[in-house]
Design a protein around this motif. Structure first.
Motif, PDB file in Angstrom:
ATOM      1  N   UNK A  76      53.286  69.919   4.587  1.00 15.83           N
ATOM      2  CA  UNK A  76      54.687  69.680   4.275  1.00 15.83           C
ATOM      3  C   UNK A  76      54.834  68.230   3.828  1.00 15.83           C
ATOM      4  N   UNK A  77      55.257  68.048   2.570  1.00 17.51           N
ATOM      5  CA  UNK A  77      55.434  66.727   1.986  1.00 17.51           C
ATOM      6  C   UNK A  77      56.896  66.318   2.146  1.00 17.51           C
ATOM      7  N   UNK A  78      57.141  65.235   2.828  1.00 22.13           N
ATOM      8  CA  UNK A  78      58.507  64.784   3.109  1.00 22.13           C
ATOM      9  C   UNK A  78      58.948  63.803   2.028  1.00 22.13           C
ATOM     10  N   UNK A  79      60.080  64.170   1.393  1.00 25.14           N
ATOM     11  CA  UNK A  79      60.585  63.426   0.251  1.00 25.14           C
ATOM     12  C   UNK A  79      62.093  63.616   0.134  1.00 25.14           C
ATOM     13  N   UNK A  80      62.763  62.615  -0.375  1.00 25.24           N
ATOM     14  CA  UNK A  80      64.215  62.723  -0.579  1.00 25.24           C
ATOM     15  C   UNK A  80      64.565  63.852  -1.536  1.00 25.24           C
ATOM     16  N   UNK A  81      63.619  64.263  -2.377  1.00 30.17           N
ATOM     17  CA  UNK A  81      63.852  65.352  -3.328  1.00 30.17           C
ATOM     18  C   UNK A  81      63.415  66.712  -2.774  1.00 30.17           C
ATOM     19  N   UNK A 104      58.089  53.261  -2.053  1.00 26.69           N
ATOM     20  CA  UNK A 104      58.330  54.188  -3.166  1.00 26.69           C
ATOM     21  C   UNK A 104      58.251  55.664  -2.784  1.00 26.69           C
ATOM     22  N   UNK A 105      57.837  55.984  -1.587  1.00 28.52           N
ATOM     23  CA  UNK A 105      57.674  57.382  -1.208  1.00 28.52           C
ATOM     24  C   UNK A 105      56.456  57.997  -1.880  1.00 28.52           C
TER      25      UNK A 105
END
Length: 155
Positions: A76-81, A104-105
């Motif tokens: 699971x990749x956690x990102x604002x998008x 930068x995420x």
């Protein structure tokens, strides 16, 4: 137990806090180089307190090496998008929880790596850019561990 993967972390205090998080929860912490600090950094040592020897910590020279060692079934990749909320996942103990560098995420190629099961977000107020890396990892890890009745925890 759950596996936290920090892709090229930059801030020693965040990684120190994550070391402590791994130690108190039984999670593994994996770091992908390059790191923005050394393990002798005073801020890393201070944030991790005396938990460094109690944490399972591995450093990988690159993401491919991490994938080889972790052999993940789900990432699971956690990102604002992210397309789904962290609260909408039924976590499995072998899951890899992937977080990007503080400034930068996760880069697009990592977020869209074929090994990534889903891109996930933590809810925030509109116009807010990001949440602290160690705090994000804590929120997600404790939700995953809660779903497993805090397996292994003392009373």
């Amino acid at each position: 137990m759950f596996r936290i993967l920090f892709y090229t972390p930059e801030i020693p205090g965040n990684t120190g806090n994550a070391i402590r998080l791994a130690a108190v929860t039984g999670a593994e912490l994996h770091l992908v180089e390059p790191l923005g600090f050394t393990f002798e950094d005073a801020k890393l040592r201070r944030a991790g307190l005396d938990y460094h020897d109690l944490a399972v910590l591995r450093v990988h020279r690159d993401l491919e090496t991490a994938w080889q060692e972790l052999a993940p079934e789900r990432v699971f990749a956690f990102t604002a998008e992210g397309e789904i909320s962290y609260a909408d996942i039924t976590y499995q103990a072998s899951d890899v929880l992937l977080f990007g560098p503080e400034s930068v995420g996760l880069p697009a190629d990592v977020k869209h790596d074929p090994r990534v099961t889903a891109r996930v977000r933590l809810p925030m107020l509109p116009t807010r850019r990001s949440l602290n890396l160690a705090n994000s990892a804590s929120i997600v890890l404790y939700e995953a561990w809660r779903q497993h009745s805090f397996s292994g925890a003392g009373s």
